[in-house]
Design an enzyme around this catalytic site. Sequence first.
Site, PDB file in Angstrom:
ATOM      1  N   CYS A  52     -92.634 140.020  38.744  1.00 51.05           N
ATOM      2  CA  CYS A  52     -91.637 139.047  39.171  1.00 51.05           C
ATOM      3  C   CYS A  52     -91.073 138.380  37.920  1.00 51.05           C
ATOM      4  O   CYS A  52     -91.833 137.787  37.135  1.00 51.05           O
ATOM      5  CB  CYS A  52     -92.301 138.005  40.071  1.00 51.05           C
TER       6      CYS A  52
ATOM      7  N   CYS B 162     -84.183 140.599  38.036  1.00 53.69           N
ATOM      8  CA  CYS B 162     -84.926 140.164  39.226  1.00 53.69           C
ATOM      9  C   CYS B 162     -85.305 141.439  39.960  1.00 53.69           C
ATOM     10  O   CYS B 162     -84.466 142.329  40.152  1.00 53.69           O
ATOM     11  CB  CYS B 162     -84.063 139.272  40.117  1.00 53.69           C
TER      12      CYS B 162
HETATM   13  N1  DGL Z   1     -88.504 138.970  42.593  1.00 51.14           N
HETATM   14  C1  DGL Z   1     -88.434 137.804  41.820  1.00 51.14           C
HETATM   15  C2  DGL Z   1     -87.884 138.011  40.433  1.00 51.14           C
HETATM   16  O1  DGL Z   1     -88.043 139.069  39.876  1.00 51.14           O
HETATM   17  C3  DGL Z   1     -87.932 136.549  42.459  1.00 51.14           C
HETATM   18  C4  DGL Z   1     -87.201 136.641  43.740  1.00 51.14           C
HETATM   19  C5  DGL Z   1     -87.197 135.291  44.431  1.00 51.14           C
HETATM   20  O2  DGL Z   1     -86.315 134.448  44.138  1.00 51.14           O
HETATM   21  O3  DGL Z   1     -88.085 135.080  45.225  1.00 51.14           O
HETATM   22  O4  DGL Z   1     -87.353 137.107  39.853  1.00 51.14           O
END
Ligand code: DGL
Length: 265
Positions: free
Chosen positions: A78, A188
């Site tokens: 993430c 993301c």
């Molecule tokens: N999947 C996450 C990232 O790579 C965050 C997504 C979210 O905002 O929950 O930043």
Amino acid sequence: MTNNLQNSLPIGFFDSGVGGLSVLARFRELLPDENIIYFGDTIHLPYGSKTKEELIKYARNILDFMQNIGVKAVVIACNTSSAQAYDEIKNYYPFPIYPIIQTCAKAIAVNNYKRIGVFATEATVKSGKYSEELKKYNSNIRVKELASKNWVGIVEGVGENNDAERQQIKYELKEMLDFKPDKIILGCTHYPYLMDEFVKYTSKDMFIDPAEIFVKYIKHDLNMLNMLNNTNIKGEEQFYVSSNPEKFVDNAKIFYNLNKLPTVV
Ligand code: DGL
């Protein structure tokens, strides 16, 4: 190469939801033998609008959970958590922790790109982590980071999912393309799920999915640490979420085949 009990322990992956599965899917192509624990923190979704303090608290709780289960390493699949929480929690655990941004920035920066665009969540952009890390390895690089509106919501199916939302993607992409980037980092984990929209306006080659670089590095590092699970048997997988397991399975479909509902913890 030797294999021992420690090597057969699972590797923990976590994200706010299904996004980290795009990292896990690539990981699986390279390291099918590894045992995996995946945690989707769906009750706190989206991470992109949370504060630094909240994100640190979530990361600590998830890492404590993984430590209790017994993992040999944790992958922060993430960007938002890597940007806001990793630096604050990295010294508290006895196993390697791999954050996606810090791990990938070097490999991207050394390609001598002059202009790099980054699409990421609001919290990631606010941290400036991509710019900071890319400039560490290439001080002349120009970086434009844009916080994309509700793209996570579109992927997770929590938005309106209508034409207006898709039009919004077009405008945001146009703003980025006006910067004339050599490449755009999809900063993301959810964003590769929107590739079908992106390629309506520019070529697929324009985008870097950090997950590809990330999993290669993790394999390399675990190998150096003699921590790979070399069994020639497909590793086991356990999925956990903090809420809404049915929705998680449904959203996961595009990238990962889950054959049972995740456990809610
Ligand atoms: N999947 C996450 C990232 O790579 C965050 C997504 C979210 O905002 O929950 O930043």
